[in-house]
Design an enzyme around this catalytic site. Structure first.
Site, PDB file in Angstrom:
ATOM      1  N   TYR A 114       0.821  -1.219   0.000  1.00  0.00           N
ATOM      2  CA  TYR A 114       0.000   0.000   0.000  1.00  0.00           C
ATOM      3  C   TYR A 114       0.854   1.267   0.000  1.00  0.00           C
ATOM      4  O   TYR A 114       0.508   2.237   0.674  1.00  0.00           O
ATOM      5  CB  TYR A 114      -0.916   0.040   1.236  1.00  0.00           C
ATOM      6  CG  TYR A 114      -1.770  -1.176   1.455  1.00  0.00           C
ATOM      7  CD1 TYR A 114      -2.674  -1.602   0.477  1.00  0.00           C
ATOM      8  CD2 TYR A 114      -1.697  -1.899   2.645  1.00  0.00           C
ATOM      9  CE1 TYR A 114      -3.485  -2.703   0.686  1.00  0.00           C
ATOM     10  CE2 TYR A 114      -2.505  -3.009   2.858  1.00  0.00           C
ATOM     11  CZ  TYR A 114      -3.395  -3.407   1.884  1.00  0.00           C
ATOM     12  OH  TYR A 114      -4.193  -4.496   2.100  1.00  0.00           O
ATOM     13  N   TYR A 146     -14.618  -4.568   3.364  1.00  0.00           N
ATOM     14  CA  TYR A 146     -13.284  -5.021   2.944  1.00  0.00           C
ATOM     15  C   TYR A 146     -13.173  -6.503   3.248  1.00  0.00           C
ATOM     16  O   TYR A 146     -13.431  -6.940   4.371  1.00  0.00           O
ATOM     17  CB  TYR A 146     -12.184  -4.255   3.704  1.00  0.00           C
ATOM     18  CG  TYR A 146     -10.799  -4.764   3.377  1.00  0.00           C
ATOM     19  CD1 TYR A 146     -10.135  -4.325   2.231  1.00  0.00           C
ATOM     20  CD2 TYR A 146     -10.171  -5.716   4.179  1.00  0.00           C
ATOM     21  CE1 TYR A 146      -8.870  -4.817   1.912  1.00  0.00           C
ATOM     22  CE2 TYR A 146      -8.907  -6.206   3.861  1.00  0.00           C
ATOM     23  CZ  TYR A 146      -8.268  -5.752   2.729  1.00  0.00           C
ATOM     24  OH  TYR A 146      -7.023  -6.235   2.409  1.00  0.00           O
ATOM     25  N   ASP A 174     -17.652 -12.587   7.609  1.00  0.00           N
ATOM     26  CA  ASP A 174     -16.193 -12.454   7.557  1.00  0.00           C
ATOM     27  C   ASP A 174     -15.735 -11.924   8.917  1.00  0.00           C
ATOM     28  O   ASP A 174     -15.777 -10.722   9.177  1.00  0.00           O
ATOM     29  CB  ASP A 174     -15.812 -11.499   6.421  1.00  0.00           C
ATOM     30  CG  ASP A 174     -14.309 -11.232   6.371  1.00  0.00           C
ATOM     31  OD1 ASP A 174     -13.579 -11.747   7.249  1.00  0.00           O
ATOM     32  OD2 ASP A 174     -13.871 -10.510   5.457  1.00  0.00           O
ATOM     33  N   LYS A 213      -6.435 -13.502  10.736  1.00  0.00           N
ATOM     34  CA  LYS A 213      -5.708 -12.562  11.607  1.00  0.00           C
ATOM     35  C   LYS A 213      -5.351 -13.118  12.989  1.00  0.00           C
ATOM     36  O   LYS A 213      -4.312 -13.741  13.136  1.00  0.00           O
ATOM     37  CB  LYS A 213      -6.485 -11.246  11.694  1.00  0.00           C
ATOM     38  CG  LYS A 213      -6.406 -10.454  10.383  1.00  0.00           C
ATOM     39  CD  LYS A 213      -6.780  -8.986  10.545  1.00  0.00           C
ATOM     40  CE  LYS A 213      -6.393  -8.161   9.346  1.00  0.00           C
ATOM     41  NZ  LYS A 213      -7.418  -8.020   8.324  1.00  0.00           N
TER      42      LYS A 213
HETATM   43  C1  LIG Z   1      -7.558  -8.354   6.904  1.00  0.00           C
HETATM   44  C2  LIG Z   1      -8.877  -8.792   6.445  1.00  0.00           C
HETATM   45  C3  LIG Z   1      -9.015  -9.713   5.378  1.00  0.00           C
HETATM   46  C4  LIG Z   1      -7.824 -10.202   4.594  1.00  0.00           C
HETATM   47  O1  LIG Z   1      -6.946 -10.964   5.343  1.00  0.00           O
HETATM   48  P1  LIG Z   1      -5.429 -11.183   4.835  1.00  0.00           P
HETATM   49  O2  LIG Z   1      -4.869 -12.157   5.808  1.00  0.00           O
HETATM   50  O3  LIG Z   1      -4.776  -9.842   4.881  1.00  0.00           O
HETATM   51  O4  LIG Z   1      -5.501 -11.714   3.454  1.00  0.00           O
HETATM   52  C5  LIG Z   1     -10.273 -10.134   5.045  1.00  0.00           C
HETATM   53  N1  LIG Z   1     -11.356  -9.690   5.695  1.00  0.00           N
HETATM   54  C6  LIG Z   1     -11.271  -8.813   6.720  1.00  0.00           C
HETATM   55  C7  LIG Z   1     -12.513  -8.381   7.417  1.00  0.00           C
HETATM   56  C8  LIG Z   1     -10.032  -8.323   7.110  1.00  0.00           C
HETATM   57  O5  LIG Z   1      -9.953  -7.425   8.096  1.00  0.00           O
END
Ligand SMILES: *Cc1c(COP(=O)(O)O)cnc(C)c1O
Length: 408
Positions: free
Chosen positions: A12, A140, A230, A259
């Site tokens: 980024y 996102y 998600d 994460k």
């Molecule tokens: C960070 C994130 C992702 C992507 O995860 P990566 O391990 O960076 O590929 C997907 N969804 C949400 C809500 C996120 O915060």
């Protein structure tokens, strides 16, 4: 022009103008120790994942123990105990009904897996036209090509690729009637509704009500659309409950974790499906099988450290810690008002100051670092998602520095 110093391409970043990244040598609890000896309190947990802080003895040990047996083995035709045990543990702690765990190596891929699962779910059920998605505006779900299509059209980091990704449907968080009319008109082409429950992270830390989610789930069920939560950012306590969907009291059809799953040690994601979803693949017919298999899925080191991370979370009564963090954030930002500040949003162990203009935050990373705190704002958003082991005194300092950076 000499670009030879740019062998390492950073994320980024406009490589020509970005300031030199700080070199980290070690980590200690909530602190990053830089090569020059400076110590920075990490207010963002290395992009929200290092929930136990750095260099945790027990997490380190979990990896070394597994390392002396085997670091990695493919899950095609072979299996291993850490992956089996972690799948079982995730089924146990996630909302009832989520019973089948598919591992991958990052949150983005975990969400890609969920998209493919949803599309094939309907295909296997004889409804191949259901292959598009609804997503929330300002959402996102990662940076890969498939999930980028779920990132909202306005104000995004992915504007360059807008024309290159599949067109999806976007709805305003909180607006049930908008969702309902979309479902009424288009459900025959929609596989799933993708949502970051309660808190949208990278889109700007916007919050919505649990009741919206619960009602959205009911509407989606009525119109035969899967709900995909998600929880890559919200999972493991960030919004105050172990998983955000618990506050909305429903079980999504598919849920994605990433994460904080390994306490920020190694890349790992889990896409967890209900038995209804799993059963649409379960058949004598090999064409109904799920055709996905990342090389490093279910990596043994990652699964081992994830198991230990969950154990620390449970043993350390983290939900209480998170409650205390939330209370302190509320008190610390109470009554804050300034012409630069649009709003302060707080949820669980997250606080975000939204300012009127991103130019106001231009120097904030530097100012914070010179005050011993690592902050990494983006756009108009200056936020903290501290490690849960943070002390009251350390959090007080983060709050002070955030105010110094935004309301000067
Ligand atoms: C960070 C994130 C992702 C992507 O995860 P990566 O391990 O960076 O590929 C997907 N969804 C949400 C809500 C996120 O915060």
């Amino acid at each position: 022009m000499n670009n030879s110093q740019h062998t390492l391409w950073y994320p980024y970043a406009q490589m020509k103008t970005q300031s030199h990244p700080l070199e980290v040598e070690r980590g200690e609890g909530a602190y990053l120790v830089l090569k020059n000896g400076d110590r920075l309190l990490d207010a963002v947990s290395s992009w929200w994942c290092v929930i136990h802080g750095y260099n945790n003895t027990e997490l380190n040990q979990a990896i070394t123990d597994q390392l002396s047996k085997i670091a990695h083995v493919m899950l095609g035709g072979l299996t291993h105990n850490p992956a089996i045990r972690l799948a079982k543990k995730l089924v146990e702690i996630t909302p009832g009904g989520l019973n089948h765990v598919f591992f991958s190596d990052s949150g983005s891929v975990g969400c890609e897996v969920a998209m493919k699962m949803a599309i094939q779910y309907w295909k296997n059920k004889g409804e191949p036209s259901k292959k598009r998605f609804i997503a929330l505006k300002r959402g996102y779900h990662g940076d890969t090509l498939g999930v980028m299509s779920l990132g909202s059209d306005d104000e995004t980091m992915h504007a360059t690729f807008q024309d290159a990704v599949s067109p999806q449907f976007f709805v305003t968080p909180g607006d049930e009637s908008e969702l309902e009319s979309l479902l009424k008109n288009h459900s025959q082409e929609i596989a799933g509704f993708f949502v970051e429950p309660l808190m949208q992270g990278a889109g700007g830390f916007y919050l919505h009500e649990p009741s919206y989610l619960k009602n959205a789930k009911t509407l989606c069920e009525r119109h035969k659309v899967l709900v995909i939560a998600d929880e890559v950012a919200t999972g493991f306590g960030r919004t105050g409950t172990l998983f955000a969907v618990e506050q909305a009291d429903f079980t999504p059809d598919i849920m994605i974790l990433g994460k904080a799953l390994t306490g920020g040690y190694l890349g790992l994601a889990a896409t967890i499906a209900t038995t209804d979803v799993f059963n649409s693949f379960y058949s004598e017919d090999s064409s109904k099988a799920f055709m996905h298999g990342p090389t490093f899925m279910g990596n043994a080191l990652a699964c081992s450290v994830a198991l230990k991370s969950i154990e620390l979370f449970e043993r350390g009564e983290y939900l209480k810690k998170i409650k205390d963090i939330e209370t302190q954030l509320h008190n610390g930002f109470k009554g804050v008002s300034h012409s630069n500040i649009v709003e302060v949003r707080i949820k669980g162990a997250m606080a975000c100051i939204e300012v009127t203009d991103e130019a106001l935050l231009k120097k904030s990373q530097e100012i914070a670092a010179s005050n011993g705190v690592w902050l990494r704002p983006f756009g108009r958003f200056l936020y903290t998602m501290p490690p849960y082991i943070i002390s009251e005194k350390e959090l007080k300092k983060i709050i002070e520095v955030m105010l110094l950076c935004s309301a000067k």
